[in-house]
Design a protein around this motif. Structure first.
Motif, PDB file in Angstrom:
ATOM      1  N   ARG A  72      -5.435   6.706   0.663  1.00 57.69           N
ATOM      2  CA  ARG A  72      -6.060   7.597  -0.320  1.00 57.69           C
ATOM      3  C   ARG A  72      -5.005   8.185  -1.260  1.00 57.69           C
ATOM      4  N   ALA A  73      -3.862   8.554  -0.695  1.00 62.73           N
ATOM      5  CA  ALA A  73      -2.782   9.116  -1.513  1.00 62.73           C
ATOM      6  C   ALA A  73      -2.269   8.085  -2.514  1.00 62.73           C
ATOM      7  N   LEU A  74      -2.134   6.816  -2.095  1.00 58.82           N
ATOM      8  CA  LEU A  74      -1.710   5.754  -3.010  1.00 58.82           C
ATOM      9  C   LEU A  74      -2.725   5.581  -4.137  1.00 58.82           C
ATOM     10  N   HIS A  75      -3.999   5.608  -3.787  1.00 58.21           N
ATOM     11  CA  HIS A  75      -5.042   5.488  -4.808  1.00 58.21           C
ATOM     12  C   HIS A  75      -4.949   6.643  -5.800  1.00 58.21           C
ATOM     13  N   ASP A  76      -4.769   7.845  -5.275  1.00 62.03           N
ATOM     14  CA  ASP A  76      -4.648   9.016  -6.139  1.00 62.03           C
ATOM     15  C   ASP A  76      -3.394   8.929  -7.017  1.00 62.03           C
ATOM     16  N   ALA A  77      -2.296   8.469  -6.438  1.00 66.78           N
ATOM     17  CA  ALA A  77      -1.014   8.427  -7.160  1.00 66.78           C
ATOM     18  C   ALA A  77      -0.944   7.313  -8.189  1.00 66.78           C
ATOM     19  N   THR A  78      -1.659   6.221  -7.948  1.00 64.39           N
ATOM     20  CA  THR A  78      -1.502   5.043  -8.811  1.00 64.39           C
ATOM     21  C   THR A  78      -2.781   4.609  -9.515  1.00 64.39           C
ATOM     22  N   GLY A  79      -3.931   5.062  -9.035  1.00 63.73           N
ATOM     23  CA  GLY A  79      -5.195   4.581  -9.579  1.00 63.73           C
ATOM     24  C   GLY A  79      -5.488   3.152  -9.167  1.00 63.73           C
ATOM     25  N   CYS A  80      -4.872   2.691  -8.086  1.00 57.82           N
ATOM     26  CA  CYS A  80      -5.009   1.291  -7.662  1.00 57.82           C
ATOM     27  C   CYS A  80      -6.459   0.938  -7.337  1.00 57.82           C
ATOM     28  N   GLU A  81      -6.736  -0.351  -7.426  1.00 56.77           N
ATOM     29  CA  GLU A  81      -8.054  -0.885  -7.103  1.00 56.77           C
ATOM     30  C   GLU A  81      -8.203  -1.102  -5.598  1.00 56.77           C
ATOM     31  N   LEU A  82      -7.141  -1.595  -4.965  1.00 57.23           N
ATOM     32  CA  LEU A  82      -7.116  -1.875  -3.531  1.00 57.23           C
ATOM     33  C   LEU A  82      -5.789  -1.419  -2.947  1.00 57.23           C
ATOM     34  N   GLU A  83      -5.767  -1.271  -1.633  1.00 57.67           N
ATOM     35  CA  GLU A  83      -4.526  -1.009  -0.921  1.00 57.67           C
ATOM     36  C   GLU A  83      -4.358  -2.122   0.114  1.00 57.67           C
ATOM     37  N   TYR A  84      -3.277  -2.876  -0.008  1.00 56.27           N
ATOM     38  CA  TYR A  84      -2.962  -3.890   0.997  1.00 56.27           C
ATOM     39  C   TYR A  84      -2.257  -3.191   2.165  1.00 56.27           C
ATOM     40  N   VAL A  85      -2.569  -3.602   3.387  1.00 53.87           N
ATOM     41  CA  VAL A  85      -1.889  -3.092   4.570  1.00 53.87           C
ATOM     42  C   VAL A  85      -1.472  -4.288   5.421  1.00 53.87           C
ATOM     43  N   MET A  86      -0.164  -4.356   5.743  1.00 53.50           N
ATOM     44  CA  MET A  86       0.366  -5.476   6.520  1.00 53.50           C
ATOM     45  C   MET A  86       1.347  -4.962   7.561  1.00 53.50           C
ATOM     46  N   GLN A  87       1.394  -5.637   8.720  1.00 52.99           N
ATOM     47  CA  GLN A  87       2.344  -5.300   9.782  1.00 52.99           C
ATOM     48  C   GLN A  87       2.718  -6.591  10.484  1.00 52.99           C
ATOM     49  N   PHE A  88       4.004  -6.923  10.471  1.00 53.48           N
ATOM     50  CA  PHE A  88       4.459  -8.153  11.108  1.00 53.48           C
ATOM     51  C   PHE A  88       5.564  -7.901  12.135  1.00 53.48           C
ATOM     52  N   ALA A  89       6.498  -6.998  11.868  1.00 51.07           N
ATOM     53  CA  ALA A  89       7.627  -6.687  12.748  1.00 51.07           C
ATOM     54  C   ALA A  89       8.433  -7.932  13.094  1.00 51.07           C
ATOM     55  N   GLU A  90       8.538  -8.869  12.150  1.00 51.87           N
ATOM     56  CA  GLU A  90       9.271 -10.104  12.396  1.00 51.87           C
ATOM     57  C   GLU A  90      10.320 -10.406  11.340  1.00 51.87           C
ATOM     58  N   GLY A  91      10.463  -9.534  10.344  1.00 50.83           N
ATOM     59  CA  GLY A  91      11.469  -9.772   9.326  1.00 50.83           C
ATOM     60  C   GLY A  91      12.861  -9.795   9.941  1.00 50.83           C
ATOM     61  N   HIS A  92      13.724 -10.634   9.420  1.00 52.98           N
ATOM     62  CA  HIS A  92      15.081 -10.746   9.953  1.00 52.98           C
ATOM     63  C   HIS A  92      15.748  -9.368   9.991  1.00 52.98           C
ATOM     64  N   GLY A  93      16.125  -8.946  11.188  1.00 49.36           N
ATOM     65  CA  GLY A  93      16.781  -7.652  11.365  1.00 49.36           C
ATOM     66  C   GLY A  93      15.823  -6.474  11.460  1.00 49.36           C
ATOM     67  N   PHE A  94      14.506  -6.724  11.441  1.00 53.56           N
ATOM     68  CA  PHE A  94      13.531  -5.628  11.468  1.00 53.56           C
ATOM     69  C   PHE A  94      12.417  -5.885  12.492  1.00 53.56           C
ATOM     70  N   PRO A  95      12.792  -6.080  13.765  1.00 54.38           N
ATOM     71  CA  PRO A  95      11.786  -6.288  14.810  1.00 54.38           C
ATOM     72  C   PRO A  95      11.234  -4.943  15.288  1.00 54.38           C
ATOM     73  N   HIS A  96      10.564  -4.234  14.415  1.00 56.10           N
ATOM     74  CA  HIS A  96      10.194  -2.832  14.628  1.00 56.10           C
ATOM     75  C   HIS A  96       8.831  -2.610  13.984  1.00 56.10           C
ATOM     76  N   VAL A  97       7.930  -1.944  14.675  1.00 55.46           N
ATOM     77  CA  VAL A  97       6.607  -1.674  14.109  1.00 55.46           C
ATOM     78  C   VAL A  97       6.748  -0.870  12.825  1.00 55.46           C
ATOM     79  N   HIS A  98       6.276  -1.457  11.749  1.00 55.44           N
ATOM     80  CA  HIS A  98       6.221  -0.777  10.448  1.00 55.44           C
ATOM     81  C   HIS A  98       5.133  -1.451   9.627  1.00 55.44           C
ATOM     82  N   PHE A  99       4.453  -0.662   8.825  1.00 52.22           N
ATOM     83  CA  PHE A  99       3.339  -1.133   8.018  1.00 52.22           C
ATOM     84  C   PHE A  99       3.712  -1.081   6.549  1.00 52.22           C
ATOM     85  N   HIS A 100       3.410  -2.152   5.830  1.00 52.63           N
ATOM     86  CA  HIS A 100       3.557  -2.165   4.381  1.00 52.63           C
ATOM     87  C   HIS A 100       2.204  -1.785   3.799  1.00 52.63           C
TER      88      HIS A 100
END
Length: 152
Positions: A72-100
């Protein structure tokens, strides 16, 4: 394997060009860098875990609060149409729960739609730090949690 997210959380590595928001004892959010689009947040678990099923009940409950609030904050800040949400924790050097969380605008380039959004990540000519800071400041005001400048 060394974890870049843990190093960042410990203050040993700077991964953003904008202030960060320590949401609570479980989660931190910051603007991703280097990216080609403004409004790309990363929600990071403040302790090391590699998979969502490893979250404690309290961490999961807080995640359930913050994902919709940040969207909701992203929508308010940017006026975006959609918000993508992704979580992989497999990036090289980043085996850690984090959401994009990415604010997808109305005039979004076709080359960045859906999973192709990662073509806008790790770019040689990223958005200016001021653009990322503006988004974080707006998100901070919307959710009512102060942002903390990064120590470089």
């Amino acid at each position: 394997m060394e974890c870049g997210s843990c190093r960042s959380l410990a203050g040993e590595l700077v991964l953003t060009s904008a202030p960060r928001i320590d949401l609570d004892q479980y989660w931190r959010v910051e603007h991703c860098h280097p990216v080609a689009v403004a409004g790309w947040l990363v929600l990071i678990l403040r302790r090391h875990a590699r998979a969502i099923h490893e979250l404690s009940d309290d961490e999961a409950a807080a995640l359930g609060k913050w994902l919709p609030a940040l969207s909701r904050a992203l929508h308010d800040a940017t006026g975006c149409e959609l918000e993508y949400v992704m979580q992989f924790a497999e990036g090289h050097g980043f085996p850690h729960v984090h959401f994009h969380l990415v604010a997808r605008s109305h005039d979004w380039p076709t080359d960045f739609k859906g999973p192709a959004v990662f073509a806008a990540f790790g770019v040689p000519d990223p958005i200016a730090p001021a653009a990322a800071t503006l988004i974080i400041e707006r998100v901070s005001r919307y959710i009512g949690v102060p942002a903390t400048p990064i120590a470089v």
